[in-house]
Design a protein around this motif. Sequence first.
Motif, PDB file in Angstrom:
ATOM      1  N   SER A  34       0.837  -1.199   0.000  1.00 65.28           N
ATOM      2  CA  SER A  34       0.000   0.000   0.000  1.00 65.28           C
ATOM      3  C   SER A  34       0.869   1.245   0.000  1.00 65.28           C
ATOM      4  O   SER A  34       2.069   1.193   0.306  1.00 65.28           O
ATOM      5  N   ASP A  35       0.267   2.389  -0.323  1.00 65.24           N
ATOM      6  CA  ASP A  35       1.003   3.657  -0.304  1.00 65.24           C
ATOM      7  C   ASP A  35       1.627   3.904   1.069  1.00 65.24           C
ATOM      8  O   ASP A  35       2.772   4.349   1.186  1.00 65.24           O
ATOM      9  N   SER A  62       3.441   0.576  -5.589  1.00 66.24           N
ATOM     10  CA  SER A  62       2.753   1.115  -4.423  1.00 66.24           C
ATOM     11  C   SER A  62       1.351   1.538  -4.824  1.00 66.24           C
ATOM     12  O   SER A  62       1.167   2.422  -5.660  1.00 66.24           O
ATOM     13  N   ASN A  64      -3.113   1.340  -3.368  1.00 68.39           N
ATOM     14  CA  ASN A  64      -4.093   0.922  -2.378  1.00 68.39           C
ATOM     15  C   ASN A  64      -5.070  -0.109  -2.923  1.00 68.39           C
ATOM     16  O   ASN A  64      -5.977  -0.542  -2.224  1.00 68.39           O
ATOM     17  N   ASN A  66      -5.922  -3.908  -4.500  1.00 73.50           N
ATOM     18  CA  ASN A  66      -5.406  -5.260  -4.316  1.00 73.50           C
ATOM     19  C   ASN A  66      -5.066  -5.867  -5.665  1.00 73.50           C
ATOM     20  O   ASN A  66      -5.936  -6.305  -6.404  1.00 73.50           O
ATOM     21  N   ARG A  79       0.121  -6.776   2.705  1.00 71.31           N
ATOM     22  CA  ARG A  79      -1.257  -6.334   2.685  1.00 71.31           C
ATOM     23  C   ARG A  79      -1.899  -6.364   4.066  1.00 71.31           C
ATOM     24  O   ARG A  79      -1.559  -7.201   4.910  1.00 71.31           O
ATOM     25  N   ILE A 129     -10.183   1.960   0.917  1.00 72.08           N
ATOM     26  CA  ILE A 129      -8.924   1.563   0.291  1.00 72.08           C
ATOM     27  C   ILE A 129      -9.080   0.280  -0.496  1.00 72.08           C
ATOM     28  O   ILE A 129      -8.096  -0.312  -0.929  1.00 72.08           O
ATOM     29  N   ASN A 159      -7.106   7.345   1.019  1.00 73.71           N
ATOM     30  CA  ASN A 159      -5.703   7.423   1.411  1.00 73.71           C
ATOM     31  C   ASN A 159      -5.610   7.832   2.883  1.00 73.71           C
ATOM     32  O   ASN A 159      -6.267   8.786   3.314  1.00 73.71           O
TER      33      ASN A 159
END
Length: 240
Positions: A34-35, A62, A64, A66, A79, A129, A159
């Motif tokens: 993720s970010d 990177s 958000n 999947n 994750r 997200i 985010n």
Amino acid sequence: MPKTKLLEMALEELQSTIESHSQEISGKLKLSTSDTLSQFLLPSLISSFSSQHPLINFDISSSNRNEQLLNENIDFSFRIGQLEDSNLIAYKLCEIEYVLVAAPSFIEKSTIGITPETLIQHPCIIIDIDIDGKEVPWFVSSDDHVLELTTYKKYRVDNLFIAKSLAESGNGITLLPKFVAKEAIKTNTLVTVLDNVNIQKNPLSLIYFDKHFLSEKSKCFLKYIKEQRSHIESVINPTI
């Protein structure tokens, strides 16, 4: 799993066996995360691993959303949350701890006390997200039961940093992992609320394919990550 993918992984394993007879393991690993984790967790992990294995290169994405590990040829994915694809392995690294936070200015101007029951009256910053727009619910544990808090969904963001910034500006209450909220709490731009509420934790896992098809470089990385669990725990769940 498609036969072409099985063949591809078998060939890679054969190549890795050949590589293992050389002095150092080499190749490229493709990682996804993720970010937020890409900024807080991955840099220190990659730095230490690269110093031990300088011939292994990385492709890091990177996002958000999947990603599909199979379709995008991703070796490992860091994750948050439960694994839904039973064809993959989820190695749990730790349980992420969360806090409900708001700006001191928001609390000062609020005319309604902040309780689990009054969250429906306070503007809340909700995080989406998931690729399908599924929001992250606010779960609490009480007497062996898990309950979802009812909130006034004033803001929806995709985010954690946006949620944090909105909260710091006095726009409402949000739910953040401790590692994201730590510095803001330290500098008093955010304060915790509902400290007596037991917020449900979320698993952080390393996702990958069946271990029987791991290349030597992947086995090496997996072994390293398993050795770093205590470090990961300290980064993800700092004392605040």
